[in-house]
Scaffold this motif. Structure first.
Motif, PDB file in Angstrom:
ATOM      1  N   SER A  21       0.803  -1.222   0.000  1.00 56.45           N
ATOM      2  CA  SER A  21       0.000   0.000   0.000  1.00 56.45           C
ATOM      3  C   SER A  21       0.834   1.268   0.000  1.00 56.45           C
ATOM      4  CB  SER A  21      -0.931   0.000   1.216  1.00 56.45           C
ATOM      5  OG  SER A  21      -0.184  -0.093   2.405  1.00 56.45           O
ATOM      6  N   SER A  22       2.098   1.169  -0.354  1.00 57.21           N
ATOM      7  CA  SER A  22       2.941   2.350  -0.359  1.00 57.21           C
ATOM      8  C   SER A  22       2.562   3.278  -1.509  1.00 57.21           C
ATOM      9  CB  SER A  22       4.415   1.933  -0.495  1.00 57.21           C
ATOM     10  OG  SER A  22       5.247   3.064  -0.509  1.00 57.21           O
ATOM     11  N   ASN A  23       2.543   4.597  -1.212  1.00 58.45           N
ATOM     12  CA  ASN A  23       2.158   5.565  -2.239  1.00 58.45           C
ATOM     13  C   ASN A  23       3.245   5.737  -3.295  1.00 58.45           C
ATOM     14  OD1 ASN A  23      -0.265   6.063  -0.910  1.00 58.45           O
ATOM     15  ND2 ASN A  23       0.660   7.635   0.403  1.00 58.45           N
ATOM     16  N   LYS A  24       4.495   5.609  -2.901  1.00 60.93           N
ATOM     17  CA  LYS A  24       5.620   5.749  -3.819  1.00 60.93           C
ATOM     18  C   LYS A  24       6.339   4.425  -3.960  1.00 60.93           C
ATOM     19  CE  LYS A  24       6.610  10.568  -2.512  1.00 60.93           C
ATOM     20  NZ  LYS A  24       7.674  11.464  -1.991  1.00 60.93           N
ATOM     21  N   VAL A  25       6.989   4.277  -5.100  1.00 59.96           N
ATOM     22  CA  VAL A  25       7.836   3.102  -5.283  1.00 59.96           C
ATOM     23  C   VAL A  25       9.089   3.299  -4.440  1.00 59.96           C
ATOM     24  CG1 VAL A  25       9.119   1.700  -6.932  1.00 59.96           C
ATOM     25  CG2 VAL A  25       6.961   2.755  -7.608  1.00 59.96           C
ATOM     26  N   PRO A  26       9.383   2.382  -3.517  1.00 57.85           N
ATOM     27  CA  PRO A  26      10.561   2.562  -2.650  1.00 57.85           C
ATOM     28  C   PRO A  26      11.852   2.626  -3.454  1.00 57.85           C
ATOM     29  CG  PRO A  26       9.097   0.862  -1.793  1.00 57.85           C
ATOM     30  CD  PRO A  26       8.602   1.204  -3.156  1.00 57.85           C
ATOM     31  N   LEU A  27      12.806   3.364  -2.917  1.00 55.73           N
ATOM     32  CA  LEU A  27      14.084   3.509  -3.611  1.00 55.73           C
ATOM     33  C   LEU A  27      14.811   2.176  -3.758  1.00 55.73           C
ATOM     34  CD1 LEU A  27      15.459   6.817  -2.026  1.00 55.73           C
ATOM     35  CD2 LEU A  27      14.568   6.480  -4.321  1.00 55.73           C
ATOM     36  N   ILE A  28      14.632   1.278  -2.790  1.00 59.49           N
ATOM     37  CA  ILE A  28      15.305  -0.012  -2.897  1.00 59.49           C
ATOM     38  C   ILE A  28      14.725  -0.841  -4.040  1.00 59.49           C
ATOM     39  CG2 ILE A  28      13.803  -1.197  -1.238  1.00 59.49           C
ATOM     40  CD1 ILE A  28      16.341  -2.595  -0.200  1.00 59.49           C
ATOM     41  N   ALA A  29      13.426  -0.660  -4.320  1.00 59.00           N
ATOM     42  CA  ALA A  29      12.828  -1.337  -5.470  1.00 59.00           C
ATOM     43  C   ALA A  29      13.368  -0.752  -6.780  1.00 59.00           C
ATOM     44  CB  ALA A  29      11.306  -1.223  -5.420  1.00 59.00           C
ATOM     45  N   ILE A  30      13.518   0.583  -6.816  1.00 62.42           N
ATOM     46  CA  ILE A  30      14.126   1.216  -7.993  1.00 62.42           C
ATOM     47  C   ILE A  30      15.567   0.751  -8.160  1.00 62.42           C
ATOM     48  CG2 ILE A  30      14.732   3.430  -9.027  1.00 62.42           C
ATOM     49  CD1 ILE A  30      12.408   4.678  -7.528  1.00 62.42           C
ATOM     50  N   TYR A  31      16.261   0.596  -7.060  1.00 63.59           N
ATOM     51  CA  TYR A  31      17.648   0.104  -7.073  1.00 63.59           C
ATOM     52  C   TYR A  31      17.727  -1.284  -7.708  1.00 63.59           C
ATOM     53  CZ  TYR A  31      21.966  -1.749  -4.960  1.00 63.59           C
ATOM     54  OH  TYR A  31      23.177  -2.340  -4.743  1.00 63.59           O
ATOM     55  N   CYS A  32      16.851  -2.185  -7.287  1.00 67.54           N
ATOM     56  CA  CYS A  32      16.855  -3.550  -7.836  1.00 67.54           C
ATOM     57  C   CYS A  32      16.413  -3.562  -9.298  1.00 67.54           C
ATOM     58  CB  CYS A  32      15.944  -4.445  -7.001  1.00 67.54           C
ATOM     59  SG  CYS A  32      16.566  -4.790  -5.359  1.00 67.54           S
ATOM     60  N   ILE A  33      15.377  -2.781  -9.633  1.00 68.73           N
ATOM     61  CA  ILE A  33      14.893  -2.753 -11.012  1.00 68.73           C
ATOM     62  C   ILE A  33      15.947  -2.157 -11.944  1.00 68.73           C
ATOM     63  CG2 ILE A  33      13.152  -1.729 -12.523  1.00 68.73           C
ATOM     64  CD1 ILE A  33      11.183  -1.918 -10.190  1.00 68.73           C
ATOM     65  N   GLY A  34      16.633  -1.099 -11.480  1.00 73.64           N
ATOM     66  CA  GLY A  34      17.677  -0.487 -12.303  1.00 73.64           C
ATOM     67  C   GLY A  34      18.829  -1.443 -12.579  1.00 73.64           C
ATOM     68  N   ILE A  35      19.288  -2.137 -11.540  1.00 76.79           N
ATOM     69  CA  ILE A  35      20.370  -3.103 -11.733  1.00 76.79           C
ATOM     70  C   ILE A  35      19.906  -4.251 -12.619  1.00 76.79           C
ATOM     71  CG2 ILE A  35      21.771  -4.829 -10.510  1.00 76.79           C
ATOM     72  CD1 ILE A  35      22.128  -2.843  -8.285  1.00 76.79           C
ATOM     73  N   PHE A  36      18.671  -4.682 -12.428  1.00 74.97           N
ATOM     74  CA  PHE A  36      18.124  -5.743 -13.286  1.00 74.97           C
ATOM     75  C   PHE A  36      18.076  -5.291 -14.742  1.00 74.97           C
ATOM     76  CE2 PHE A  36      14.699  -8.144 -15.257  1.00 74.97           C
ATOM     77  CZ  PHE A  36      14.956  -9.438 -14.831  1.00 74.97           C
ATOM     78  N   ALA A  37      17.672  -4.039 -14.978  1.00 74.78           N
ATOM     79  CA  ALA A  37      17.606  -3.527 -16.344  1.00 74.78           C
ATOM     80  C   ALA A  37      18.993  -3.432 -16.982  1.00 74.78           C
ATOM     81  CB  ALA A  37      16.917  -2.159 -16.349  1.00 74.78           C
ATOM     82  N   LEU A  38      19.974  -2.961 -16.215  1.00 76.78           N
ATOM     83  CA  LEU A  38      21.344  -2.884 -16.751  1.00 76.78           C
ATOM     84  C   LEU A  38      21.879  -4.263 -17.112  1.00 76.78           C
ATOM     85  CD1 LEU A  38      22.863  -0.235 -14.302  1.00 76.78           C
ATOM     86  CD2 LEU A  38      22.372   0.090 -16.728  1.00 76.78           C
ATOM     87  N   MET A  39      21.648  -5.227 -16.245  1.00 78.97           N
ATOM     88  CA  MET A  39      22.115  -6.579 -16.523  1.00 78.97           C
ATOM     89  C   MET A  39      21.364  -7.207 -17.694  1.00 78.97           C
ATOM     90  SD  MET A  39      22.570  -7.822 -12.564  1.00 78.97           S
ATOM     91  CE  MET A  39      23.075  -9.464 -12.996  1.00 78.97           C
ATOM     92  N   LEU A  40      20.090  -6.826 -17.850  1.00 74.65           N
ATOM     93  CA  LEU A  40      19.320  -7.322 -18.993  1.00 74.65           C
ATOM     94  C   LEU A  40      19.865  -6.760 -20.303  1.00 74.65           C
ATOM     95  CD1 LEU A  40      16.885  -8.962 -19.983  1.00 74.65           C
ATOM     96  CD2 LEU A  40      15.480  -6.921 -19.651  1.00 74.65           C
ATOM     97  N   LEU A  41      20.212  -5.471 -20.306  1.00 76.29           N
ATOM     98  CA  LEU A  41      20.828  -4.894 -21.504  1.00 76.29           C
ATOM     99  C   LEU A  41      22.159  -5.569 -21.827  1.00 76.29           C
ATOM    100  CD1 LEU A  41      20.168  -1.065 -20.966  1.00 76.29           C
ATOM    101  CD2 LEU A  41      19.077  -2.584 -22.632  1.00 76.29           C
ATOM    102  N   SER A  42      22.928  -5.873 -20.794  1.00 74.73           N
ATOM    103  CA  SER A  42      24.182  -6.580 -21.014  1.00 74.73           C
ATOM    104  C   SER A  42      23.952  -7.967 -21.609  1.00 74.73           C
ATOM    105  CB  SER A  42      24.936  -6.694 -19.685  1.00 74.73           C
ATOM    106  OG  SER A  42      26.108  -7.455 -19.838  1.00 74.73           O
TER     107      SER A  42
END
Length: 523
Positions: free
Chosen positions: A353-374
């Motif tokens: 029920s969090s109003n914002k996406v937590p920074l730790i979730a953005i951290y994991c998604i960003g690293i996942f996206a970088l590794m996916l591009l690789s």
């Protein structure tokens, strides 16, 4: 009763005199036989005469205990009953059936306000559950209010200025904690403290399970604030008015001194405010205690943030693996799956029920996206290498077949030329033999055999030269093919170099942005 008192005093005096007399006679050593009148069996008749029950009489083994017991008993008998709490209770007529004390607010006129002082101290932060957004704490509550029906003069009761009575004998305010979702299973304190001037005090400890809206945007570096709001259930602010200790710094210091257990959370401060609410058609005073606490983030850094960061560094190190085999692709897929597992663990911790996406979730998604591009870049590189390899294979097969045909023809022509040369050489040798008929026959036959051996050796050398020539032709064809069809291989090297530079820049910018947001962002 007075007669019994005099008899007891007389018996006591006689016993003491007899005891000292025996001590003088025996030099201070009295046997147990000489003291048999002081045990329970010897004095049972005397105790029955004064009306004392034998069941409640303690068993005494030493003479010193007898003297102490007698002194205490005499002191208790000499106490005036007007100095006891029961005397005050009787004076106030505090009984369970007294409606004056239990039926309604303790005021003599209905328009009088009942002032209630509320004080709360938090002793332990037991748990903070992010998933269901609950706050579990252990608190002490102190309440004090004025009862207009209670007053007595302490001088009339031997200076007794306060007594303890059961809670069922007096009216108590119907205060509750608004955020509490589950009542404490332990029973409340059973007593009230009554002052002679009418103050009634109640102290109680309880475990409070309350709701608390969590702000997990900066998890695990978040600071949470949970409220405990105290208000009356039924009375308006025209009947009950709450007041409190306004010094929040002092309240925080008190709570910090008595804080025993904090577990994952570190207590920061405790502040108090009040407000007037209108929930049921009338105004009510509400006192709000705000507990501010900070999460201990060391374990989350060691068990979550750093492992995900290490996976990213492993993905960077995978650029050192050769692109020709499938080991690089399998390695990248394995690391990507490991980050996915970490995201599943994170999903169980954070509330939905969090109003914002937590920074730790953005951290994991960003690293996942970088590794996916690789990973996609590795797939593209392997595709280009495979495409170049297929083209090279097709051209190699064509060049090899053409080289074999040309090599066969050239070998045949060379062999024919060599054979013709050898034939001419043998023919010349035979003419030379015929011209020299004077020579001995043995010499002629030996020279002919030598010439035949030489011809066979020449044929072997010719065959070896043909094989070497084919190998050289094949190598030359492969070298020319690499120079002609190695375009995608050269492009792969350029793509890897450019992507690695861009990848390192993107990782640096992303991590710097994330750490700065964790440090400066507000919940």
């Amino acid at each position: 009763m007075c007669r019994q008192h005099r008899e007891v005093n007389t018996l006591t005096a006689m016993r003491i005199v007899g005891f000292f007399f025996l001590l003088l006679l025996t030099g201070g050593n009295a046997s147990s036989l000489e003291l048999q009148d002081y045990d329970g069996n010897a004095s049972s008749s005397e105790l029955q005469e004064i009306g004392m029950p034998l069941d409640n009489f303690p068993t005494i083994e030493k003479p010193e205990d007898i003297l102490i017991f007698e002194r205490m008993r005499n002191r208790q008998m000499d106490i005036d009953e007007s100095c006891s709490s029961q005397a005050v209770v009787n004076y106030l007529n505090l009984t369970q059936d007294s409606h004056k004390y239990t039926l309604s607010r303790p005021v003599k006129r209905h328009n009088h306000l009942t002032w209630i002082f509320v004080e709360m101290k938090i002793f332990a932060i037991l748990d903070v559950r992010e998933t269901d957004q609950t706050f579990i704490s252990y608190i002490w509550v102190y309440l004090r209010w004025d009862n207009e029906h209670i007053w007595w003069d302490p001088d009339e009761f031997c200076g007794l200025d306060h007594i303890l009575v059961p809670t069922k004998l007096l009216w108590m305010p119907d205060l509750t904690i608004e955020e509490m979702t589950e009542k404490d299973k332990a029973s409340p304190s059973p007593y009230l403290n009554i002052r002679n001037y009418g103050w009634v005090e109640f102290r109680n400890d309880q475990v409070v399970l309350s709701t608390c809206k969590m702000h997990v945007y900066k998890f695990p570096f978040d600071i949470q604030s949970c409220n405990l709001s105290v208000k009356s259930i039924m009375h308006s602010d025209k009947e009950i008015l709450l007041f409190y200790q306004e010094n929040s710094t002092l309240i925080s210091e008190w709570s910090r001194e008595v804080m025993h257990t904090q577990y994952e959370w570190l207590f920061i401060s405790m502040s108090v405010t009040n407000k007037t609410v209108n929930h049921f058609g009338f105004n009510q005073t509400t006192i709000i205690y705000t507990i501010t606490m900070k999460r201990r983030s060391v374990l989350y850094i060691a068990n979550f943030l750093l492992p995900v960061l290490f996976f990213l560094f492993l993905d960077l190190a995978s650029f050192l693996i050769a692109d020709s085999g499938g080991e690089k692709l399998g390695f990248k897929i394995t690391v990507l799956l490991a980050v996915t597992v970490m995201q599943l663990i994170l999903n169980e911790i954070l509330p939905c029920s969090s109003n914002k996406v937590p920074l730790i979730a953005i951290y994991c998604i960003g690293i996942f996206a970088l590794m996916l591009l690789s990973l996609l870049e590795t797939i593209l590189v392997m595709y280009l290498i495979e495409k170049d390899s297929t083209a090279q294979h097709n051209e190699t097969n064509g060049d090899q077949s053409l080289t074999e045909k040309c090599g066969d023809k050239q070998g045949k022509s060379n062999f024919q030329c060599s054979f013709r040369d050898m034939t001419k050489f043998i023919h010349c040798a035979s003419v030379y033999d015929a011209a020299t008929d004077e020579a001995p026959p043995v010499t002629k036959e030996g020279s002919t055999n030598k010439l035949m051996d030489v011809s066979f050796d020449m044929e072997k050398i010719s065959d070896e030269l043909e094989k070497i020539e084919k190998t050289m032709n094949l190598l030359n064809s492969n070298g020319s093919k690499e120079e002609k069809s190695g375009y995608w291989t050269r492009m792969v090297k350029v793509i890897n170099r450019v992507f690695l530079i861009c990848y390192i820049i993107a990782v640096t910018v992303f991590l710097g942005t994330m750490f700065s947001l964790w440090r400066t962002a507000e919940d």
